[in-house]
Design an enzyme around this catalytic site. Structure first.
Site, PDB file in Angstrom:
ATOM      1  CG  ASN A  17      -1.754   1.206   1.376  1.00  0.00           C
ATOM      2  OD1 ASN A  17      -1.837   2.016   0.441  1.00  0.00           O
ATOM      3  ND2 ASN A  17      -2.392   1.363   2.525  1.00  0.00           N
ATOM      4  CE  LYS A  19      -0.280   3.321   4.678  1.00  0.00           C
ATOM      5  NZ  LYS A  19      -0.311   3.484   6.109  1.00  0.00           N
ATOM      6  CG  HIS A 104      -5.997   2.001   5.020  1.00  0.00           C
ATOM      7  ND1 HIS A 104      -5.621   2.948   5.947  1.00  0.00           N
ATOM      8  CD2 HIS A 104      -4.951   1.147   4.904  1.00  0.00           C
ATOM      9  CE1 HIS A 104      -4.388   2.662   6.368  1.00  0.00           C
ATOM     10  NE2 HIS A 104      -3.970   1.578   5.759  1.00  0.00           N
ATOM     11  CD  GLU A 106      -3.126   5.569   6.633  1.00  0.00           C
ATOM     12  OE1 GLU A 106      -3.099   5.594   5.390  1.00  0.00           O
ATOM     13  OE2 GLU A 106      -2.194   5.103   7.326  1.00  0.00           O
ATOM     14  CD  GLU A 174      -3.695  -2.376   7.349  1.00  0.00           C
ATOM     15  OE1 GLU A 174      -2.518  -2.501   6.996  1.00  0.00           O
ATOM     16  OE2 GLU A 174      -4.418  -1.441   6.997  1.00  0.00           O
ATOM     17  N   GLY A 180       2.064   2.530  10.956  1.00  0.00           N
ATOM     18  CA  GLY A 180       3.018   3.628  10.871  1.00  0.00           C
ATOM     19  C   GLY A 180       3.673   4.003  12.189  1.00  0.00           C
ATOM     20  CB  SER A 219       4.717  -1.442  12.360  1.00  0.00           C
ATOM     21  OG  SER A 219       4.301  -0.119  12.614  1.00  0.00           O
TER      22      SER A 219
HETATM   23  P1  PGA Z   1       2.533   0.612   7.752  1.00  0.00           P
HETATM   24  O1  PGA Z   1       1.080   0.762   7.088  1.00  0.00           O
HETATM   25  O2  PGA Z   1       3.134  -0.644   7.209  1.00  0.00           O
HETATM   26  O3  PGA Z   1       3.273   1.854   7.325  1.00  0.00           O
HETATM   27  O4  PGA Z   1       2.319   0.549   9.225  1.00  0.00           O
HETATM   28  C1  PGA Z   1       0.282  -0.354   6.850  1.00  0.00           C
HETATM   29  C2  PGA Z   1      -1.026   0.090   6.263  1.00  0.00           C
HETATM   30  O5  PGA Z   1      -1.510   1.163   6.617  1.00  0.00           O
HETATM   31  O6  PGA Z   1      -1.606  -0.605   5.404  1.00  0.00           O
END
Ligand code: PGA
Length: 257
Positions: A17, A19, A104, A106, A174, A180, A219
């Site tokens: 992803n 982003k 997601h 976010e 997740e 993150g 992460s």
């Molecule tokens: P990250 O994000 O690996 O940067 O923690 C994962 C995600 O949001 O899909």
């Protein structure tokens, strides 16, 4: 720990992803670097890359022959029409994508998207013959207050449409607090939640003939990928930050293969 039993769940999937990251030139250079490693290897996992919309066409030109599949990070819940600034599932399919991420965290948090909307997005994506990666996960507050399973169950029950089956749906667990942050749950916590999600799908949704894949995200890096993949009920990984660095992402792919 024993690994998976049958069919698509035997073959791990690694999803990148990207982003809201990447301009054309640097992204294509990164892809070239990743591709050069893949060329020499026999892939032991399915790889999906989800770049921003602006790069989909360029990725679409480059992925054929690499074994990498293409996905988008979101879609609108309507087929088409007067929705300025939005992208439909059909447009995503038209870019040769096979996958789309919906729900997601976010988007759930910063765009106020709830499970009912996510469900509609997943349904329209299935109508367009896209596979969906439906994201769910609890916040730190919810985990610390013993609400994680309650929240995750609600998200599972309300985000998965009737059109979902094992072949077109991946559930991505997740935990919001792991995204993150560099923090990951323990293997036991991951196994417990994946097992619980699997139970809810089987016992409460009941529409699945076979069990859909449940992947973990939050992460992931080259140091923790292998052990997390070895956990029971973990069928793959959804990778954010670590997918931006082709060397690091390649190590994760190797860990999965
Ligand atoms: P990250 O994000 O690996 O940067 O923690 C994962 C995600 O949001 O899909």
């Amino acid at each position: 720990m024993t690994k998976k039993n049958k069919n698509i769940r035997e073959y791990p999937i690694v999803i990148a992803n990207l982003k809201m990251n990447g301009l054309l030139r640097e992204s294509m250079q990164n892809f070239k670097q990743l591709r050069s490693k893949i060329n020499d290897s026999l892939l032991g996992c399915e790889i999906v890359m989800c770049p921003p919309y602006t790069l989909l066409r360029d990725f679409a030109e480059k992925v054929p022959g690499t074994g990498i599949k293409l996905g988008a990070q979101n879609c609108h819940d309507k087929a088409d029409g007067a929705y300025t600034g939005s992208i439909s599932a059909r447009m995503i399919k038209d870019m040769t994508c096979e996958y789309v991420i919906v729900g997601h965290s976010e988007r759930r948090t910063t765009r106020n998207e709830g499970s009912e909307l996510i469900c509609k997005k997943a349904e329209i994506a299935h109508t367009e013959k896209l596979n969906t990666i439906i994201c769910i996960g609890e916040t730190l507050y919810e985990r610390e207050n013993d609400l994680a399973k309650i929240v995750v169950r609600e998200q599972v029950l309300h985000s998965i449409p009737k059109t979902s089956k094992a072949e077109n749906t991946i559930i991505a667990y997740e935990p919001v607090w792991a995204i993150g942050t560099g923090k990951t749950p323990t293997l036991e916590q991951i196994e417990e939640m994946h097992k619980y999600i699997s139970y809810v799908i089987k016992e409460e949704i009941k529409q699945f003939e076979n069990e859909p894949r449940i992947v973990y995200g939050g992460s992931i890096n080259s140091s923790n990928a292998k052990s997390i993949l070895s956990a029971e009920h973990v069928d793959g990984l959804l990778v954010g930050k670590s997918s931006l660095d082709p060397d690091e992402f390649w190590k994760i792919i190797e860990a999965a293969g």
